[in-house]
Write a protein that holds these residues in place. Structure first.
Motif, PDB file in Angstrom:
ATOM      1  N   LYS A   1      -1.521   2.902  -7.430  1.00  0.00           N
ATOM      2  CA  LYS A   1      -0.669   3.888  -8.105  1.00  0.00           C
ATOM      3  C   LYS A   1      -1.013   5.312  -7.678  1.00  0.00           C
ATOM      4  CE  LYS A   1       2.282   2.134 -11.152  1.00  0.00           C
ATOM      5  NZ  LYS A   1       3.689   2.004 -10.761  1.00  0.00           N
ATOM      6  N   GLY A   2      -2.221   5.742  -8.004  1.00  0.00           N
ATOM      7  CA  GLY A   2      -2.587   7.124  -7.709  1.00  0.00           C
ATOM      8  C   GLY A   2      -3.499   7.268  -6.505  1.00  0.00           C
ATOM      9  N   GLY A   3      -4.099   6.160  -6.073  1.00  0.00           N
ATOM     10  CA  GLY A   3      -5.020   6.231  -4.941  1.00  0.00           C
ATOM     11  C   GLY A   3      -6.320   6.945  -5.260  1.00  0.00           C
ATOM     12  N   GLN A   4      -6.676   7.009  -6.566  1.00  0.00           N
ATOM     13  CA  GLN A   4      -7.885   7.757  -6.946  1.00  0.00           C
ATOM     14  C   GLN A   4      -9.133   6.881  -7.053  1.00  0.00           C
ATOM     15  OE1 GLN A   4      -7.773  11.268  -7.037  1.00  0.00           O
ATOM     16  NE2 GLN A   4      -5.886  10.544  -6.070  1.00  0.00           N
ATOM     17  N   GLY A   5      -8.954   5.571  -6.873  1.00  0.00           N
ATOM     18  CA  GLY A   5     -10.105   4.668  -6.918  1.00  0.00           C
ATOM     19  C   GLY A   5     -10.091   3.727  -5.727  1.00  0.00           C
ATOM     20  N   ILE A   6     -11.277   3.237  -5.350  1.00  0.00           N
ATOM     21  CA  ILE A   6     -11.411   2.244  -4.284  1.00  0.00           C
ATOM     22  C   ILE A   6     -12.242   1.098  -4.847  1.00  0.00           C
ATOM     23  CG2 ILE A   6     -12.409   1.767  -1.994  1.00  0.00           C
ATOM     24  CD1 ILE A   6     -12.105   4.837  -1.443  1.00  0.00           C
ATOM     25  N   ALA A   7     -11.779  -0.145  -4.637  1.00  0.00           N
ATOM     26  CA  ALA A   7     -12.561  -1.321  -5.040  1.00  0.00           C
ATOM     27  C   ALA A   7     -13.062  -2.018  -3.787  1.00  0.00           C
ATOM     28  CB  ALA A   7     -11.698  -2.277  -5.864  1.00  0.00           C
ATOM     29  N   SER A   8     -14.308  -2.525  -3.842  1.00  0.00           N
ATOM     30  CA  SER A   8     -14.876  -3.222  -2.685  1.00  0.00           C
ATOM     31  C   SER A   8     -15.672  -4.427  -3.156  1.00  0.00           C
ATOM     32  CB  SER A   8     -15.776  -2.277  -1.880  1.00  0.00           C
ATOM     33  OG  SER A   8     -16.819  -1.768  -2.693  1.00  0.00           O
TER      34      SER A   8
ATOM     35  N   SER B   1     -21.447 -15.354  -6.333  1.00  0.00           N
ATOM     36  CA  SER B   1     -21.557 -15.679  -4.908  1.00  0.00           C
ATOM     37  C   SER B   1     -20.946 -14.504  -4.138  1.00  0.00           C
ATOM     38  CB  SER B   1     -20.826 -16.999  -4.603  1.00  0.00           C
ATOM     39  OG  SER B   1     -19.436 -16.851  -4.770  1.00  0.00           O
ATOM     40  N   PRO B   2     -20.969 -14.516  -2.804  1.00  0.00           N
ATOM     41  CA  PRO B   2     -20.382 -13.389  -2.063  1.00  0.00           C
ATOM     42  C   PRO B   2     -18.930 -13.126  -2.450  1.00  0.00           C
ATOM     43  CG  PRO B   2     -21.685 -14.746  -0.585  1.00  0.00           C
ATOM     44  CD  PRO B   2     -21.654 -15.477  -1.893  1.00  0.00           C
ATOM     45  N   GLY B   3     -18.580 -11.853  -2.622  1.00  0.00           N
ATOM     46  CA  GLY B   3     -17.188 -11.462  -2.875  1.00  0.00           C
ATOM     47  C   GLY B   3     -16.435 -11.429  -1.559  1.00  0.00           C
ATOM     48  N   MET B   4     -15.296 -12.156  -1.488  1.00  0.00           N
ATOM     49  CA  MET B   4     -14.569 -12.274  -0.221  1.00  0.00           C
ATOM     50  C   MET B   4     -13.303 -11.417  -0.169  1.00  0.00           C
ATOM     51  SD  MET B   4     -16.684 -14.167   1.234  1.00  0.00           S
ATOM     52  CE  MET B   4     -15.862 -14.479   2.799  1.00  0.00           C
ATOM     53  N   SER B   5     -12.592 -11.305  -1.300  1.00  0.00           N
ATOM     54  CA  SER B   5     -11.335 -10.545  -1.330  1.00  0.00           C
ATOM     55  C   SER B   5     -11.220  -9.804  -2.651  1.00  0.00           C
ATOM     56  CB  SER B   5     -10.117 -11.475  -1.196  1.00  0.00           C
ATOM     57  OG  SER B   5     -10.149 -12.192   0.010  1.00  0.00           O
ATOM     58  N   VAL B   6     -10.542  -8.660  -2.604  1.00  0.00           N
ATOM     59  CA  VAL B   6     -10.274  -7.907  -3.825  1.00  0.00           C
ATOM     60  C   VAL B   6      -8.847  -7.364  -3.745  1.00  0.00           C
ATOM     61  CG1 VAL B   6     -11.340  -5.795  -2.861  1.00  0.00           C
ATOM     62  CG2 VAL B   6     -11.083  -6.036  -5.348  1.00  0.00           C
ATOM     63  N   CYS B   7      -8.069  -7.512  -4.856  1.00  0.00           N
ATOM     64  CA  CYS B   7      -6.681  -7.027  -4.909  1.00  0.00           C
ATOM     65  C   CYS B   7      -6.462  -6.306  -6.228  1.00  0.00           C
ATOM     66  CB  CYS B   7      -5.686  -8.178  -4.818  1.00  0.00           C
ATOM     67  SG  CYS B   7      -5.811  -9.180  -3.332  1.00  0.00           S
ATOM     68  N   TRP B   8      -5.674  -5.238  -6.158  1.00  0.00           N
ATOM     69  CA  TRP B   8      -5.350  -4.470  -7.362  1.00  0.00           C
ATOM     70  C   TRP B   8      -3.926  -4.818  -7.786  1.00  0.00           C
ATOM     71  CZ3 TRP B   8      -9.070  -0.017  -6.957  1.00  0.00           C
ATOM     72  CH2 TRP B   8      -9.343   0.545  -8.213  1.00  0.00           C
ATOM     73  N   HIS B   9      -3.681  -4.974  -9.085  1.00  0.00           N
ATOM     74  CA  HIS B   9      -2.329  -5.254  -9.568  1.00  0.00           C
ATOM     75  C   HIS B   9      -1.426  -4.062  -9.223  1.00  0.00           C
ATOM     76  CE1 HIS B   9       1.053  -6.059 -12.255  1.00  0.00           C
ATOM     77  NE2 HIS B   9       0.560  -7.270 -12.479  1.00  0.00           N
ATOM     78  N   PRO B  10      -0.209  -4.309  -8.675  1.00  0.00           N
ATOM     79  CA  PRO B  10       0.625  -3.192  -8.215  1.00  0.00           C
ATOM     80  C   PRO B  10       1.113  -2.265  -9.323  1.00  0.00           C
ATOM     81  CG  PRO B  10       1.826  -5.286  -8.090  1.00  0.00           C
ATOM     82  CD  PRO B  10       0.401  -5.624  -8.424  1.00  0.00           C
ATOM     83  N   GLU B  11       1.265  -2.795 -10.548  1.00  0.00           N
ATOM     84  CA  GLU B  11       1.772  -1.973 -11.660  1.00  0.00           C
ATOM     85  C   GLU B  11       0.694  -1.691 -12.700  1.00  0.00           C
ATOM     86  OE1 GLU B  11       4.741  -0.683 -11.505  1.00  0.00           O
ATOM     87  OE2 GLU B  11       5.250  -1.810  -9.684  1.00  0.00           O
ATOM     88  N   GLU B  12       0.025  -2.747 -13.147  1.00  0.00           N
ATOM     89  CA  GLU B  12      -0.996  -2.609 -14.201  1.00  0.00           C
ATOM     90  C   GLU B  12      -2.346  -2.370 -13.530  1.00  0.00           C
ATOM     91  OE1 GLU B  12      -0.553  -6.251 -16.351  1.00  0.00           O
ATOM     92  OE2 GLU B  12       1.580  -5.927 -16.655  1.00  0.00           O
ATOM     93  N   THR B  13      -2.638  -1.108 -13.264  1.00  0.00           N
ATOM     94  CA  THR B  13      -3.780  -0.798 -12.396  1.00  0.00           C
ATOM     95  C   THR B  13      -5.141  -0.943 -13.092  1.00  0.00           C
ATOM     96  OG1 THR B  13      -3.432   1.535 -12.868  1.00  0.00           O
ATOM     97  CG2 THR B  13      -2.494   0.688 -10.831  1.00  0.00           C
ATOM     98  N   TYR B  14      -5.121  -1.442 -14.335  1.00  0.00           N
ATOM     99  CA  TYR B  14      -6.408  -1.771 -14.950  1.00  0.00           C
ATOM    100  C   TYR B  14      -6.776  -3.229 -14.643  1.00  0.00           C
ATOM    101  CZ  TYR B  14      -3.334  -3.806 -18.453  1.00  0.00           C
ATOM    102  OH  TYR B  14      -2.350  -4.546 -19.070  1.00  0.00           O
TER     103      TYR B  14
END
Length: 326
Positions: free
Chosen positions: A135-142, A166-179
């Motif tokens: 949405k705002g591009g103010q956070g990065i998840a890794s 265990s190792p984290g392989m993928s992370v995705c942010w919800h397109p609308e509900e950014t929490y």
């Protein structure tokens, strides 16, 4: 639609180096050109490409490099920021990378004099996935092999830190509900986190390992897809925590899974980059067989065009583009 159509890439673009990762910009940038970023052993290239499928006066593909950023270390991942705009004055190019030195770099450029980057440090092992708040591009998840998912501000401050099993392989942010954040682990568990209360609210199980890649379907966020072992798997999160459908797909272990941005029935998978060639397949949920099978010289990276049924993969000194019908 051709069944099991085995064929070569529709278009190719030559690159100066082996391509480790490639990403179409998934956001609207206010310009007709499609931004693309790819990373090699020590640089990131930002370019635009236009295809004959979208512009009548283009033959095949029209590609132009906008800027090359020196990176100094192998690029493992690239994520675009929604703040990137080509129609602002000056233009804004914003993206981040993960690298072999376990650091995240946040790049900002106006394609002229301003070219800067900030380093975000904290992971203690390889970073397997990263994404901007859409949405705002103010956070990065890794997510990383260090068994953590971290949320960063653009200043590099960590606002959340989730310990994984265990190792984290993928992370995705919800397109609308950014929490809402989806994190996939190598042990086959996919968890959804509520960032407001800082805890997991739902989990899915693949029942097979290793889970190498998972992706949230942006066209229908009840759907999640992944590859684990040799199979692709798809969940409907309203129905069960176990996959609704799964099929064996790559003999040599599957590597990447990506939903198309234009259809909830279209997705692509890749096999492990081999010594000679890696297999790439496009699938449609209405068809029992892959609708396109391609062979890529040691391919890596996989990304869908924002508005076309078109995929790109990185190869040896090449970008390879495949087109399919929806």
């Amino acid at each position: 639609m051709k069944q099991d159509a085995s064929r070569n890439a529709a278009y190719t673009v030559d690159c100066e180096d082996y391509v480790h990762v490639v990403e179409f910009n998934p956001f609207e940038t206010g310009d007709s050109g499609n931004l693309i970023a790819y990373g090699g052993n020590n640089y990131v290239v930002i370019g635009t490409c236009t295809f004959q499928e979208e512009e009548a006066d283009v033959e095949g593909i029209q590609y132009k490099t906008l800027r090359t950023f020196h990176h100094g270390v192998r690029v493992d991942g690239i994520a675009w920021s929604p703040e990137t705009r080509l129609d602002s004055l000056p233009p804004i190019i914003k993206f981040c990378t993960s690298a072999a030195d376990l650091k995240i770099r946040l790049f900002t450029s106006d394609l002229q004099d301003k070219n800067e980057y900030k380093v975000l440090e904290g992971h203690s092992d390889f970073i397997n996935g990263l994404v901007f708040d859409p949405k705002g591009g103010q956070g990065i998840a890794s997510v990383s092999d260090d068994h953590t998912c971290r949320i960063w501000t653009l200043e590099g401050v960590q606002t959340s830190h989730f310990v994984l099993h265990s190792p984290g392989m993928s992370v995705c942010w919800h397109p609308e509900e950014t929490y809402k954040l989806m994190v996939a682990e190598k042990n086959g568990t996919i968890r959804f986190y509520d960032l407001m209360v800082q805890q997991a609210i739902l989990s899915l199980e693949s029942e097979q390992v290793p889970l190498m890649s998972a992706h949230w379907c942006l066209k229908n966020t009840f759907k999640v897809g992944a590859v684990a072992g040799n199979d692709w798997l798809i969940w409907d999160i309203t129905r069960s925590s176990y996959p609704q459908t799964k099929r064996p797909v790559h003999m040599d272990r599957a590597c990447l899974f990506r939903w198309s941005t234009i259809s909830e029935n279209l997705f692509a998978t890749t096999g492990y980059p081999g010594k000679m060639a890696s297999q790439f397949q496009i699938h449609h949920l209405g068809h029992p067989q892959p609708i396109l099978v391609g062979s890529v010289p040691v391919g890596s990276g996989l990304s869908w065009h924002r508005t076309l049924p078109l995929c790109v993969i990185g190869g040896d000194h090449k970008l390879l583009f495949w087109v399919t019908e929806v």
